[in-house]
Design an enzyme around this catalytic site. Structure first.
Site, mmCIF file in Angstrom:
data_model
loop_
_atom_site.group_PDB
_atom_site.id
_atom_site.type_symbol
_atom_site.label_atom_id
_atom_site.label_comp_id
_atom_site.label_asym_id
_atom_site.label_seq_id
_atom_site.Cartn_x
_atom_site.Cartn_y
_atom_site.Cartn_z
ATOM 1 N N TYR A 33 -5.227 -8.603 8.194
ATOM 2 C CA TYR A 33 -5.165 -10.042 7.936
ATOM 3 C C TYR A 33 -3.728 -10.489 7.760
ATOM 4 C CZ TYR A 33 -4.124 -9.294 2.963
ATOM 5 O OH TYR A 33 -3.524 -8.931 1.777
ATOM 6 N N ARG A 52 4.085 -9.219 12.322
ATOM 7 C CA ARG A 52 3.480 -8.220 11.421
ATOM 8 C C ARG A 52 1.999 -8.035 11.721
ATOM 9 N NH1 ARG A 52 4.023 -9.130 5.037
ATOM 10 N NH2 ARG A 52 2.459 -10.721 5.496
ATOM 11 N N ARG A 100 -23.559 0.943 12.364
ATOM 12 C CA ARG A 100 -22.652 1.613 11.430
ATOM 13 C C ARG A 100 -22.474 3.089 11.758
ATOM 14 N NH1 ARG A 100 -22.126 4.606 7.069
ATOM 15 N NH2 ARG A 100 -20.448 4.062 5.622
ATOM 16 N N HIS A 102 -18.825 5.951 11.749
ATOM 17 C CA HIS A 102 -17.387 5.945 11.453
ATOM 18 C C HIS A 102 -16.467 5.849 12.677
ATOM 19 C CE1 HIS A 102 -18.983 6.965 7.529
ATOM 20 N NE2 HIS A 102 -17.772 6.897 7.001
ATOM 21 N N LYS A 147 -1.154 -4.339 6.825
ATOM 22 C CA LYS A 147 -1.801 -5.389 6.025
ATOM 23 C C LYS A 147 -3.309 -5.339 6.263
ATOM 24 C CE LYS A 147 -0.817 -10.095 4.382
ATOM 25 N NZ LYS A 147 -0.762 -9.790 2.970
ATOM 26 N N GLU A 180 5.376 -1.947 -5.613
ATOM 27 C CA GLU A 180 5.350 -3.401 -5.417
ATOM 28 C C GLU A 180 4.280 -3.974 -6.331
ATOM 29 O OE1 GLU A 180 3.885 -4.485 -1.467
ATOM 30 O OE2 GLU A 180 2.644 -2.681 -1.424
ATOM 31 N N LEU A 205 4.083 -3.107 1.432
ATOM 32 C CA LEU A 205 3.974 -4.089 2.507
ATOM 33 C C LEU A 205 5.343 -4.767 2.618
ATOM 34 C CD1 LEU A 205 1.916 -5.524 4.443
ATOM 35 C CD2 LEU A 205 2.033 -7.400 2.826
HETATM 36 N N1 PDD Z 1 -0.155 -10.886 -0.252
HETATM 37 N N2 PDD Z 1 2.662 -6.799 -1.155
HETATM 38 C C1 PDD Z 1 1.329 -6.912 -1.053
HETATM 39 C C2 PDD Z 1 0.463 -5.749 -1.434
HETATM 40 C C3 PDD Z 1 0.753 -8.123 -0.603
HETATM 41 O O1 PDD Z 1 -0.577 -8.239 -0.480
HETATM 42 C C4 PDD Z 1 1.613 -9.209 -0.275
HETATM 43 C C5 PDD Z 1 1.066 -10.507 0.242
HETATM 44 C C6 PDD Z 1 3.002 -9.033 -0.419
HETATM 45 C C7 PDD Z 1 3.973 -10.117 -0.066
HETATM 46 O O2 PDD Z 1 4.003 -10.337 1.331
HETATM 47 P P1 PDD Z 1 4.355 -11.753 1.956
HETATM 48 O O3 PDD Z 1 5.686 -12.128 1.420
HETATM 49 O O4 PDD Z 1 4.360 -11.526 3.415
HETATM 50 O O5 PDD Z 1 3.275 -12.712 1.492
HETATM 51 C C8 PDD Z 1 3.487 -7.803 -0.834
HETATM 52 C C9 PDD Z 1 -0.828 -12.035 0.317
HETATM 53 C C10 PDD Z 1 -0.179 -13.325 -0.023
HETATM 54 C C11 PDD Z 1 -2.294 -11.991 -0.050
HETATM 55 O O6 PDD Z 1 -2.875 -10.918 0.097
HETATM 56 O O7 PDD Z 1 -2.868 -13.007 -0.442
#
Ligand code: PDD
Length: 292
Positions: A33, A52, A100, A102, A147, A180, A205
């Site tokens: 996403y 990304r 379903r 894997h 992501k 993070e 991320l």
């Molecule tokens: N989250 N780290 C993680 C684990 C994240 O899920 C996100 C973003 C970030 C920051 O990334 P960016 O600057 O590209 O938003 C770092 C989004 C906003 C979410 O899951 O809602």
């Protein structure tokens, strides 16, 4: 006005929008996403977000279901149909619908869902007073650079933070180093005014806001170190903050029970916050000028 969602080629009322029970996103979290900010009707940093998204899809061998140009058009249409001026657009792609099992389906057909909604501006208090972060063990997998919609550890961490009265959870690896936040990137400013954030690797991320703030910091001539930092270093730092698409640049003034410095948002944090807001404003003006 009723909300509209995009589901596999159709614009449908949000309330009735649904995916198949055998969507692999639903059953295996087999999907990716993106969340982009919408600011004055414009998509902020759209190019890097789509780069990304393509990378996440490539890493998981999920096919891109439409051209980038078509994707961009649909995103704009979803924003338009929901009359979103300031808010977010959410794009999700999964590895298709199949009985379903894997292994990948023989003929996977990427499923696409998009939603957009307005969000209220952050309470001014967050920027003025800063927020709290709670440190927790990072129990995620080893490809946090993708992501993926598989966010259970992040969900549990955020919930634990909220239950402890904190805004964000800072995740900590086995060496005591901060990776993070549960949905943000983590930063500190050292006593000698160096900006520090963990380098991009499979452990985090690589936030689009993180990348924009790195550029802005360089433009300001600030000293920047991309390296891991420990919880102890963060607690003794001069400043701390988080970045993300929805939080922008947000001061962190307390980590666990430790108040950071004098408990007030730091000056470099506030400068970067202000520069980042200007960066968003600049993009909307540039786009408006292009389309005039
Ligand atoms: N989250 N780290 C993680 C684990 C994240 O899920 C996100 C973003 C970030 C920051 O990334 P960016 O600057 O590209 O938003 C770092 C989004 C906003 C979410 O899951 O809602």
């Amino acid at each position: 006005m009723s909300r509209i969602a995009y589901v596999n080629g159709r614009y449908v009322p949000h309330k009735q929008a649904a995916v198949h029970i055998e969507d692999r996103g639903y059953q295996f979290a087999d999907g990716v996403y993106e969340v982009c900010a919408v600011w004055n009707g414009h998509i902020i940093d759209e190019g890097p977000h789509l780069d990304r998204l393509e990378r996440s899809l490539r890493e998981l061998r999920i096919g891109m279901p439409m051209s980038r140009q078509a994707l961009s058009l649909v995103m704009r249409e979803v924003i338009h149909r929901n009359a979103v001026d300031t808010g977010i657009i959410y794009v999700q792609m999964t590895r298709g619908v199949a009985p379903r099992d894997h292994p990948f389906p023989a003929i996977p057909e990427t499923q696409v869902v998009m939603t957009s909604r307005r969000i209220r501006p952050q309470p001014a208090k967050f920027g003025e007073d800063g927020v709290k972060a709670l440190t927790l063990p990072d129990i995620r997998w080893e490809r946090c650079d993708i992501k993926s919609v598989s966010l259970l550890p992040n969900v549990l961490a955020k919930q634990a933070a909220r239950e402890a009265g904190a805004y964000e959870a800072w995740l900590v690896d086995d060496d005591g180093l901060v990776t993070e936040g549960s949905s943000t990137n983590a930063w500190i400013v050292t006593r000698d005014a160096k900006l520090v954030t963990r380098s991009a690797s499979h452990a985090i991320l690589n936030g689009i806001t993180r990348l924009a703030v790195i550029e802005l910091a360089r433009g300001e001539g600030l000293q920047l170190e991309e390296r891991p930092f420990s919880v102890a270093e963060a607690k003794g730092a001069r400043e701390a903050f988080i970045t993300s698409t929805t939080s922008f640049v947000l001061p962190v003034t307390q980590i666990d029970d430790q108040v950071i410095a004098n408990g007030k948002p730091g000056s470099l944090t506030l400068k970067l916050r202000q520069r980042y807001m200007a960066h968003m404003g600049d993009q909307t003006r540039a786009e408006a000028a292009e389309s005039a």
